[in-house]
Design a protein around this motif. Structure first.
Motif, PDB file in Angstrom:
ATOM      1  N   ALA A  24       0.450   4.032  -4.538  1.00  0.00           N
ATOM      2  CA  ALA A  24       1.663   4.477  -3.856  1.00  0.00           C
ATOM      3  C   ALA A  24       1.668   4.030  -2.398  1.00  0.00           C
ATOM      4  O   ALA A  24       2.728   3.712  -1.835  1.00  0.00           O
ATOM      5  CB  ALA A  24       1.780   5.996  -3.950  1.00  0.00           C
ATOM      6  N   ARG A  25       0.477   3.992  -1.769  1.00  0.00           N
ATOM      7  CA  ARG A  25       0.397   3.544  -0.373  1.00  0.00           C
ATOM      8  C   ARG A  25       0.515   2.023  -0.269  1.00  0.00           C
ATOM      9  O   ARG A  25       0.981   1.497   0.741  1.00  0.00           O
ATOM     10  CB  ARG A  25      -0.911   4.013   0.255  1.00  0.00           C
ATOM     11  N   LEU A  26       0.073   1.324  -1.313  1.00  0.00           N
ATOM     12  CA  LEU A  26       0.069  -0.139  -1.284  1.00  0.00           C
ATOM     13  C   LEU A  26       1.434  -0.735  -1.611  1.00  0.00           C
ATOM     14  O   LEU A  26       1.827  -1.758  -1.037  1.00  0.00           O
ATOM     15  CB  LEU A  26      -0.972  -0.662  -2.276  1.00  0.00           C
ATOM     16  N   LEU A  27       2.154  -0.093  -2.509  1.00  0.00           N
ATOM     17  CA  LEU A  27       3.388  -0.663  -3.037  1.00  0.00           C
ATOM     18  C   LEU A  27       4.618   0.010  -2.443  1.00  0.00           C
ATOM     19  O   LEU A  27       4.676   1.233  -2.328  1.00  0.00           O
ATOM     20  CB  LEU A  27       3.429  -0.519  -4.563  1.00  0.00           C
ATOM     21  N   ASP A  28       5.590  -0.780  -2.086  1.00  0.00           N
ATOM     22  CA  ASP A  28       6.860  -0.251  -1.594  1.00  0.00           C
ATOM     23  C   ASP A  28       7.744   0.128  -2.782  1.00  0.00           C
ATOM     24  O   ASP A  28       7.498  -0.248  -3.926  1.00  0.00           O
ATOM     25  CB  ASP A  28       7.578  -1.299  -0.732  1.00  0.00           C
ATOM     26  N   GLY A  29       8.799   0.859  -2.462  1.00  0.00           N
ATOM     27  CA  GLY A  29       9.785   1.143  -3.493  1.00  0.00           C
ATOM     28  C   GLY A  29       9.602   2.485  -4.160  1.00  0.00           C
ATOM     29  O   GLY A  29       8.801   3.326  -3.746  1.00  0.00           O
ATOM     30  N   THR A  30      10.343   2.664  -5.235  1.00  0.00           N
ATOM     31  CA  THR A  30      10.399   3.942  -5.936  1.00  0.00           C
ATOM     32  C   THR A  30       9.212   4.100  -6.894  1.00  0.00           C
ATOM     33  O   THR A  30       8.556   3.113  -7.246  1.00  0.00           O
ATOM     34  CB  THR A  30      11.696   4.026  -6.750  1.00  0.00           C
ATOM     35  N   PRO A  31       8.956   5.327  -7.346  1.00  0.00           N
ATOM     36  CA  PRO A  31       7.933   5.527  -8.371  1.00  0.00           C
ATOM     37  C   PRO A  31       8.190   4.715  -9.635  1.00  0.00           C
ATOM     38  O   PRO A  31       7.253   4.237 -10.279  1.00  0.00           O
ATOM     39  CB  PRO A  31       8.003   7.030  -8.653  1.00  0.00           C
ATOM     40  N   GLN A  32       9.468   4.533  -9.994  1.00  0.00           N
ATOM     41  CA  GLN A  32       9.801   3.749 -11.172  1.00  0.00           C
ATOM     42  C   GLN A  32       9.385   2.290 -10.987  1.00  0.00           C
ATOM     43  O   GLN A  32       8.862   1.659 -11.912  1.00  0.00           O
ATOM     44  CB  GLN A  32      11.295   3.827 -11.465  1.00  0.00           C
ATOM     45  N   ARG A  33       9.590   1.748  -9.759  1.00  0.00           N
ATOM     46  CA  ARG A  33       9.169   0.364  -9.499  1.00  0.00           C
ATOM     47  C   ARG A  33       7.655   0.237  -9.620  1.00  0.00           C
ATOM     48  O   ARG A  33       7.149  -0.722 -10.202  1.00  0.00           O
ATOM     49  CB  ARG A  33       9.631  -0.076  -8.110  1.00  0.00           C
ATOM     50  N   ARG A  34       6.914   1.211  -9.072  1.00  0.00           N
ATOM     51  CA  ARG A  34       5.454   1.173  -9.175  1.00  0.00           C
ATOM     52  C   ARG A  34       5.020   1.252 -10.629  1.00  0.00           C
ATOM     53  O   ARG A  34       4.106   0.533 -11.065  1.00  0.00           O
ATOM     54  CB  ARG A  34       4.835   2.328  -8.375  1.00  0.00           C
ATOM     55  N   TYR A  35       5.688   2.099 -11.392  1.00  0.00           N
ATOM     56  CA  TYR A  35       5.361   2.220 -12.811  1.00  0.00           C
ATOM     57  C   TYR A  35       5.571   0.892 -13.530  1.00  0.00           C
ATOM     58  O   TYR A  35       4.734   0.473 -14.336  1.00  0.00           O
ATOM     59  CB  TYR A  35       6.228   3.308 -13.455  1.00  0.00           C
ATOM     60  N   ASN A  36       6.669   0.228 -13.217  1.00  0.00           N
ATOM     61  CA  ASN A  36       6.971  -1.050 -13.867  1.00  0.00           C
ATOM     62  C   ASN A  36       5.925  -2.111 -13.520  1.00  0.00           C
ATOM     63  O   ASN A  36       5.480  -2.878 -14.386  1.00  0.00           O
ATOM     64  CB  ASN A  36       8.356  -1.547 -13.453  1.00  0.00           C
ATOM     65  N   LEU A  37       5.508  -2.160 -12.246  1.00  0.00           N
ATOM     66  CA  LEU A  37       4.511  -3.138 -11.815  1.00  0.00           C
ATOM     67  C   LEU A  37       3.166  -2.879 -12.507  1.00  0.00           C
ATOM     68  O   LEU A  37       2.486  -3.811 -12.957  1.00  0.00           O
ATOM     69  CB  LEU A  37       4.335  -3.094 -10.302  1.00  0.00           C
ATOM     70  N   VAL A  38       2.778  -1.617 -12.582  1.00  0.00           N
ATOM     71  CA  VAL A  38       1.522  -1.266 -13.260  1.00  0.00           C
ATOM     72  C   VAL A  38       1.600  -1.623 -14.736  1.00  0.00           C
ATOM     73  O   VAL A  38       0.661  -2.210 -15.294  1.00  0.00           O
ATOM     74  CB  VAL A  38       1.219   0.238 -13.077  1.00  0.00           C
ATOM     75  N   ASN A  39       2.710  -1.297 -15.370  1.00  0.00           N
ATOM     76  CA  ASN A  39       2.871  -1.552 -16.795  1.00  0.00           C
ATOM     77  C   ASN A  39       2.815  -3.045 -17.109  1.00  0.00           C
ATOM     78  O   ASN A  39       2.194  -3.461 -18.100  1.00  0.00           O
ATOM     79  CB  ASN A  39       4.197  -0.957 -17.279  1.00  0.00           C
TER      80      ASN A  39
END
Length: 220
Positions: A24-39
């Motif tokens: 969360a500290r490394l990635l910008d944007g919404t939680p949904q965007r972080r989820y998509n990048l991780v997935n």
């Protein structure tokens, strides 16, 4: 290479265990965007999920593999390395230990098999409040820290877990090929400190018996 993978490598996290909070500290944007990048990184085999909210770059992308002790700490925060694993680390037993064994707070046993990364087992013990980390030290492995029991603490943790009696002690030390001299060299203060650790009175008796068992050899 996925965007998340590139960011982790650039951040110098190629061999580190990564939490959801760190992402969360490394990635910008919404939680949904972080989820998509991780997935996406998971689907492309560039990221491994150790447990929910805990990740590691795939082995071919790691700058150096994390030490098993560091992985154990990440899998169960608040735990520490003990039992045969700690005894081997300190050179008290000659045989390699294929499983990373830890003491964990609470009452729940846990086993985690990470395939190529190793097998991890966590055991709770009946301890006095506030004494979980007595005779436990912090060690550094490839730039990351892990908690490891001192050898006497690791040995007594084994006795506690197996519910051994004082009559079992000679057979235990002989079967594990623990050098008696190592026990004899343990200062009296270490024995006394560990008298306060375990909740069962049986452990106080065993600790005293084990210390006395060493004294005649020491005097010789």
């Amino acid at each position: 290479m996925q965007t998340l993978t590139e960011k982790l490598i650039l951040a110098g996290w190629g061999g580190r265990v990564i939490s959801k909070a760190q992402l969360a500290r490394l990635l910008d944007g919404t939680p949904q965007r972080r989820y998509n990048l991780v997935n996406r990184a998971l689907q492309h085999g560039e990221l491994l999920q150790l447990r929910r909210g805990l990740y590691l770059l795939a082995p071919h992308l790691q700058s150096q593999p994390p030490h098993p002790f560091v992985l154990a700490q990440a899998l169960q925060p608040g735990s520490y390395i003990s039992f045969e694993t700690a005894l081997r680390f300190h050179g008290w037993i000659p045989e390699a230990v294929p499983v990373t064994l830890s003491v964990v707070p609470g009452r729940r046993r846990l086993e985690v098999n990470l395939r190529s990364l190793g097998l991890f087992r966590f055991y709770p013990l009946a301890l006095q409040a506030g004494h979980l980390l007595a005779a436990v030290d912090r060690h550094t492995f490839t730039g990351q820290t892990a908690l490891v029991a001192q050898p006497l603490r690791a040995l007594l943790d084994m006795v506690c877990l197996r519910k051994l009696e004082d009559t079992d002690l000679p057979m235990l030390t002989q079967s594990m090929r623990i050098d008696a001299e190592l026990l004899q060299q343990t200062p009296a203060s270490a024995w006394q400190a560990l008298q306060q650790v375990y909740a069962h009175k049986r452990m106080n008796t065993i600790t005293t018996s084990l210390q006395k068992m060493m004294q005649p050899v020491h005097a010789a």
